[in-house]
Enzyme design. Structure first.
Site, PDB file in Angstrom:
ATOM      1  N   GLU A  79       0.837  -1.199   0.000  1.00 17.82           N
ATOM      2  CA  GLU A  79       0.000   0.000   0.000  1.00 17.82           C
ATOM      3  C   GLU A  79       0.873   1.250   0.000  1.00 17.82           C
ATOM      4  O   GLU A  79       0.373   2.358   0.179  1.00 17.82           O
ATOM      5  CB  GLU A  79      -0.970   0.006   1.180  1.00 17.82           C
ATOM      6  CG  GLU A  79      -0.337  -0.136   2.547  1.00 17.82           C
ATOM      7  CD  GLU A  79      -1.382  -0.189   3.649  1.00 17.82           C
ATOM      8  OE1 GLU A  79      -1.865   0.878   4.050  1.00 17.82           O
ATOM      9  OE2 GLU A  79      -1.698  -1.307   4.111  1.00 17.82           O
ATOM     10  N   CYS A 111      -3.457  -4.009   4.222  1.00 20.08           N
ATOM     11  CA  CYS A 111      -2.505  -5.020   4.707  1.00 20.08           C
ATOM     12  C   CYS A 111      -2.829  -6.431   4.226  1.00 20.08           C
ATOM     13  O   CYS A 111      -2.136  -7.382   4.598  1.00 20.08           O
ATOM     14  CB  CYS A 111      -2.456  -4.986   6.232  1.00 20.08           C
ATOM     15  SG  CYS A 111      -1.990  -3.387   6.896  1.00 20.08           S
ATOM     16  N   HIS A 233      -2.165 -10.890  11.660  1.00 22.24           N
ATOM     17  CA  HIS A 233      -1.662  -9.615  11.154  1.00 22.24           C
ATOM     18  C   HIS A 233      -1.405  -8.739  12.376  1.00 22.24           C
ATOM     19  O   HIS A 233      -2.272  -8.580  13.236  1.00 22.24           O
ATOM     20  CB  HIS A 233      -2.691  -8.960  10.232  1.00 22.24           C
ATOM     21  CG  HIS A 233      -2.419  -7.505  10.002  1.00 22.24           C
ATOM     22  ND1 HIS A 233      -1.240  -7.055   9.456  1.00 22.24           N
ATOM     23  CD2 HIS A 233      -3.165  -6.394  10.277  1.00 22.24           C
ATOM     24  CE1 HIS A 233      -1.264  -5.740   9.380  1.00 22.24           C
ATOM     25  NE2 HIS A 233      -2.426  -5.314   9.868  1.00 22.24           N
TER      26      HIS A 233
END
Length: 390
Positions: A79, A111, A233
């Site tokens: 990103e 993400c 994550h």
């Protein structure tokens, strides 16, 4: 056919900031950073490193000549890409000297990008069993100086070689994914810094995990006891543990102890690098495999991927026989040991140093950057990359 992770590489810049010193500079209790969000150090990217160079350096450590010839697909999840048209994958393809008869693309969904790349790679390998796919997750997390998100910045990249008959982990086919249009985190094209609604983002992370976990159990019939570990994550390491705690009660005391202990192992690298967006989940997986000494082949690892905006997915992998022999534990230990600490004023100066946006030519000093692949400057609005090994 077994398809999964054959090799896994990682790279972080050679500079870092101690979070206790950042806390002192910001008049914040250090425990808020080291305990409250669970971060010890933040990787700091010099101007000679960007998403392209970080990814290329991560891949450089794992690829041999046979890999470079077999790779016919490069999927770059990020990103913080460097061009709104040309994919970062094309730059890396050239820097690494890969087979020219290959696809190279960039994918974006906050993400979640690298996870999307891995799932795309699985389909490609299923149709082309002799090929290999290089999946990259590379980002520099920027929220701004003295902002609420400053402590959750970071920089780094992971590189995953996806193939048939993988050496490290077979990825199982059953997964659950979920999408909802949520403004919890975003970065308009005119900004080099992200915007976030921190409270909403934390709430949605937890909500997405609950949805995909419950659906995964219903879909597969599996239970918490079927997992040796679950990786998350990790925008900051406390975030994943909050999610894990919501399901620990589903397991016995032994299961709870195992998952909690392995979760701690999975956060070691992230605690010392910070948030690397698309690569964070896979840095957690790498940390687990390289730090947990009793993680046996055949173990099932759960993985929760979340990309704000938002897309979430829960999927699983099985560790392969002798997977430890295909890791780079010593090399990563040397990477961490060789990093140089910067002061808060030095970090602030590095943060404010940016490339020209008016077409000005600039030449950067790459002699002070120990990385093999660096950004050497900008000429005619074109980034100039250098592989020092060539």
């Amino acid at each position: 056919m077994k398809i999964g992770i054959d090799k896994l590489g990682f790279y972080a810049p050679h500079l870092y900031l101690d979070m206790t010193k950042l806390a002192a500079s910001r008049n914040v209790d250090p425990d808020k950073y080291t305990i409250g969000i669970g971060q010890d150090k933040m990787a700091v990217a010099p101007i000679t490193q960007d998403a392209v160079t970080l990814a290329a350096n991560a891949a450089l450590e794992i690829l041999d000549d046979r890999d470079k010839e077999a790779i016919d697909f490069v999927i770059f999840g990020t990103e913080t890409g460097v061009d709104s048209s040309k994919s970062a994958g094309v730059y890396v393809h050239e820097l690494l000297g890969l087979n020219p008869y290959a696809r190279a693309i960039e994918v974006k969904q906050a993400c979640y990008g690298a996870t999307a790349g891995i799932q795309m790679a699985k389909g490609h390998i299923a149709m082309n069993p002799d090929s290999k796919v290089l999946v990259l997750g590379s980002d520099i997390a920027r929220y701004g100086l003295n902002t609420s998100g400053e402590a959750t910045q970071g920089a780094g990249a992971v590189a995953l070689l996806i193939s048939a008959d993988p050496s490290i982990m077979t990825l199982e086919d059953q997964s659950v994914y979920f999408t909802s249009d949520i403004m919890d985190f975003w970065r308009p094209v005119y900004s080099d810094k992200a915007f976030a609604d921190g409270k909403l983002s934390n709430e949605q992370y937890m909500a997405f995990f609950s949805k995909v976990w419950e659906q995964y159990k219903a879909k597969t019939g599996m239970e918490l006891s079927d997992f040796a570990a679950i990786c998350y994550h990790l925008p900051y390491t406390k975030m994943g543990y909050k999610a894990l705690k919501t399901i620990l009660g589903e397991g016995s005391e032994d299961v709870q102890e195992r998952l909690s202990a392995n979760y701690k192992m999975s956060t070691t690298y992230n605690r010392n690098v910070g948030n690397i967006y698309t690569g964070s989940l896979y840095l957690s997986l790498l940390s687990l495999m390289e730090q947990a000494e009793d993680l046996a082949a055949g173990s099932r690892i759960g993985m929760f991927s979340y990309g704000s905006g938002a897309v979430g997915e829960f999927f699983t992998g099985i560790l392969q026989p002798n997977y430890q022999q295909h890791l780079h534990v010593d090399q990563h230990a040397r990477l961490f040991a060789s990093r140089i600490e910067v002061t808060v004023p030095e970090y602030e100066a590095i943060f404010e140093e940016t490339l020209p946006t008016d077409g000005t030519t600039i030449e950067l000093d790459i002699d002070h950057d120990p990385a093999n692949i660096c950004l050497a400057g900008v000429t005619d609005d074109k980034r100039q990359y250098v592989n020092k090994l060539n």
